[in-house]
Design a protein around this motif. Structure first.
Motif, mmCIF file in Angstrom:
data_model
loop_
_atom_site.group_PDB
_atom_site.id
_atom_site.type_symbol
_atom_site.label_atom_id
_atom_site.label_comp_id
_atom_site.label_asym_id
_atom_site.label_seq_id
_atom_site.Cartn_x
_atom_site.Cartn_y
_atom_site.Cartn_z
ATOM 1 N N GLU A 8 0.808 -1.219 0.000
ATOM 2 C CA GLU A 8 0.000 0.000 0.000
ATOM 3 C C GLU A 8 0.844 1.273 0.000
ATOM 4 N N GLY A 9 2.161 1.141 -0.226
ATOM 5 C CA GLY A 9 3.033 2.303 -0.227
ATOM 6 C C GLY A 9 3.023 3.028 -1.559
ATOM 7 N N ASP A 10 4.008 3.905 -1.741
ATOM 8 C CA ASP A 10 4.104 4.659 -2.988
ATOM 9 C C ASP A 10 4.405 3.720 -4.154
ATOM 10 N N VAL A 11 3.716 3.942 -5.247
ATOM 11 C CA VAL A 11 3.921 3.158 -6.465
ATOM 12 C C VAL A 11 4.650 4.023 -7.481
ATOM 13 N N LEU A 12 5.725 3.507 -8.038
ATOM 14 C CA LEU A 12 6.470 4.284 -9.030
ATOM 15 C C LEU A 12 5.867 4.121 -10.427
ATOM 16 N N ASN A 29 -12.024 4.642 -21.745
ATOM 17 C CA ASN A 29 -11.438 3.656 -20.843
ATOM 18 C C ASN A 29 -9.955 3.921 -20.621
ATOM 19 N N TRP A 30 -9.270 4.405 -21.651
ATOM 20 C CA TRP A 30 -7.867 4.784 -21.453
ATOM 21 C C TRP A 30 -7.764 5.898 -20.418
ATOM 22 N N ASN A 31 -8.677 6.853 -20.478
ATOM 23 C CA ASN A 31 -8.686 7.920 -19.478
ATOM 24 C C ASN A 31 -9.017 7.369 -18.095
ATOM 25 N N GLN A 32 -9.904 6.389 -18.041
ATOM 26 C CA GLN A 32 -10.213 5.751 -16.759
ATOM 27 C C GLN A 32 -8.963 5.101 -16.179
ATOM 28 N N CYS A 33 -8.131 4.510 -17.041
ATOM 29 C CA CYS A 33 -6.858 3.941 -16.584
ATOM 30 C C CYS A 33 -5.980 5.009 -15.938
ATOM 31 N N LEU A 34 -5.919 6.179 -16.566
ATOM 32 C CA LEU A 34 -5.133 7.282 -15.996
ATOM 33 C C LEU A 34 -5.625 7.641 -14.603
ATOM 34 N N MET A 35 -6.943 7.660 -14.418
ATOM 35 C CA MET A 35 -7.521 8.104 -13.157
ATOM 36 C C MET A 35 -7.419 7.041 -12.058
ATOM 37 N N LEU A 36 -7.469 5.777 -12.415
ATOM 38 C CA LEU A 36 -7.421 4.716 -11.414
ATOM 39 C C LEU A 36 -5.987 4.365 -11.005
ATOM 40 N N ALA A 37 -5.025 4.689 -11.840
ATOM 41 C CA ALA A 37 -3.622 4.357 -11.551
ATOM 42 C C ALA A 37 -3.122 5.120 -10.336
ATOM 43 N N LYS A 38 -2.258 4.487 -9.562
ATOM 44 C CA LYS A 38 -1.644 5.107 -8.383
ATOM 45 C C LYS A 38 -0.183 5.480 -8.616
ATOM 46 N N GLY A 39 0.395 5.007 -9.698
ATOM 47 C CA GLY A 39 1.808 5.231 -9.938
ATOM 48 C C GLY A 39 2.129 6.649 -10.367
ATOM 49 N N LYS A 40 3.348 7.077 -10.068
ATOM 50 C CA LYS A 40 3.824 8.374 -10.562
ATOM 51 C C LYS A 40 3.924 8.324 -12.083
ATOM 52 N N TYR A 41 4.303 7.160 -12.601
ATOM 53 C CA TYR A 41 4.414 6.950 -14.041
ATOM 54 C C TYR A 41 3.463 5.836 -14.451
ATOM 55 N N ILE A 42 3.113 5.831 -15.720
ATOM 56 C CA ILE A 42 2.155 4.857 -16.223
ATOM 57 C C ILE A 42 2.535 4.417 -17.629
ATOM 58 N N LEU A 58 1.970 1.729 -26.696
ATOM 59 C CA LEU A 58 2.789 0.560 -26.393
ATOM 60 C C LEU A 58 4.257 0.929 -26.251
ATOM 61 N N ALA A 59 4.877 0.430 -25.173
ATOM 62 C CA ALA A 59 6.302 0.635 -24.890
ATOM 63 C C ALA A 59 6.640 2.092 -24.592
ATOM 64 N N VAL A 60 5.648 2.859 -24.137
ATOM 65 C CA VAL A 60 5.870 4.242 -23.728
ATOM 66 C C VAL A 60 5.502 4.376 -22.249
ATOM 67 N N VAL A 61 6.409 4.945 -21.465
ATOM 68 C CA VAL A 61 6.180 5.188 -20.038
ATOM 69 C C VAL A 61 6.244 6.687 -19.814
ATOM 70 N N PHE A 62 5.231 7.246 -19.149
ATOM 71 C CA PHE A 62 5.166 8.695 -19.025
ATOM 72 C C PHE A 62 4.542 9.102 -17.703
ATOM 73 N N ASN A 63 4.757 10.362 -17.350
ATOM 74 C CA ASN A 63 4.273 10.905 -16.091
ATOM 75 C C ASN A 63 2.741 11.006 -16.114
#
Length: 326
Positions: free
Chosen positions: A17-21, A92-105, A191-196
């Motif tokens: 339950e800690g910080d997710v990167l 749904n892609w936007n829903q993914c952005l909102m449900l994610a806890k990570g600093k990056y996605i 795909l294969a892109v990681v961003f803030n």
């Protein structure tokens, strides 16, 4: 302004339950056979950072089926969300952005795969500096012979030539500025892109009005707002091609038209791009031949004969020259 839409979490095996990167978010809809392959590819990676894996299912029904299909992964840590209604692909892609806890996605489509070198190749120090890293992808073409457009010897030769040129270019880090993106949509969706994640939300996420090129529109917004990005040469994912929505002529036509509209918007709204407005029609012609030759089986409208293939080759050369001379 983006906001989290109604949903419910039906699986949560996370014990951290800690910080997710990093969040690996997988939007899905009624494709459990492919989704399970995608999840296997994720869990085959050995991450040394705190991550979360979330599946965001756009089918509001069939909870019991989802629970049954996911039994294979009960020993892995992930969350499985069900949207309360179908919010559309980019919704749904936007829903993914909102449900994610990570600093990056990273958004991993439910028919694509991560290679097992994704976790070891991801450079966190560079990611924290740039808020964006991207890599190359391979292609997993699972179309049947009958569903593929008919081949032509001359077209095959030209395609092999451009493929070889692309392979040489992709062996080094590529610089992607707004001019490059204008001439070439260089990303395979997300795909294969990681961003803030916060930055993605700040620019409004994915605009559903740009379906089916809302991802292309998203990257153009990102580059205009935050500057040049880079694509590293390593191949860390596989882009799967099947007989799906992309194969439909209506969708192909929408790709061509929306790409054209996006380029016109870029020329209107980005001062350094105003001089490139004269190329939008030429690029639309190129895209029309490229997309239809690559995807369409409409041989009456888009016949691969010597004359059309030579027209296509000339268009590609002209666009390449204008890009080089920019």
């Amino acid at each position: 302004m983006l906001s989290e839409k109604a949903n419910r979490c039906i699986i949560n095996t996370m014990d951290y339950e800690g910080d997710v990167l990093l969040t690996i978010a997988i939007p899905t809809y009624k494709r459990f056979d492919l989704l399970k392959e995608t999840l296997r590819s994720v869990f085959a990676n050995d991450f040394k950072i705190n991550i979360e894996v979330i599946v965001v299912d756009n089918d509001p029904d069939n909870d019991m089926l989802a629970l049954q299909e996911m039994k294979e992964f009960e020993r892995f840590q992930f969350k499985y969300y069900k949207n309360s209604e179908n919010y559309g692909m980019f919704g749904n892609w936007n829903q993914c952005l909102m449900l994610a806890k990570g600093k990056y996605i990273t958004l991993l489509h439910d028919d694509d795969l991560l290679k097992d070198n994704f976790s070891s190749t991801l450079d966190i120090s560079r990611l924290e500096k740039d808020d964006f890293v991207a890599f190359n992808c391979g292609v997993l073409d699972e179309r049947t012979a009958a569903s593929k457009p008919r081949t032509h010897l001359l077209y095959s030769f030209i395609k092999k030539f451009y493929t070889r040129v692309r392979e040489i270019k992709h062996k080094r880090r590529r610089v992607i500025d707004i001019k490059t993106l204008f001439f070439l949509n260089v990303f395979m969706g997300t795909l294969a892109v990681v961003f803030n994640r916060d930055k993605a939300i700040a620019i409004g996420g994915f605009d559903e009005g740009y379906y089916p090129v809302a991802d292309y529109h998203f990257w153009s917004k990102w580059i205009v707002k935050f500057g040049t990005v880079y694509i590293d040469p390593e191949h860390v994912a596989l882009y799967r091609i099947r007989e799906n929505e992309t194969m439909k002529q209506q969708t192909i036509d929408a790709f061509i038209e929306k790409d054209f509209q996006l380029r016109e918007e870029i020329c209107r709204n980005v001062p350094v791009m105003k001089a490139y407005a004269k190329y939008t029609n030429l690029l639309k012609q190129r895209d029309s031949m490229l997309f239809n030759f690559s995807w369409s089986n409409n041989e009456v409208k888009h016949k691969k004969n010597v004359i059309n293939i030579l027209k296509y080759f000339i268009l590609r050369v002209r666009c390449a020259i204008f890009f080089t001379l920019r």
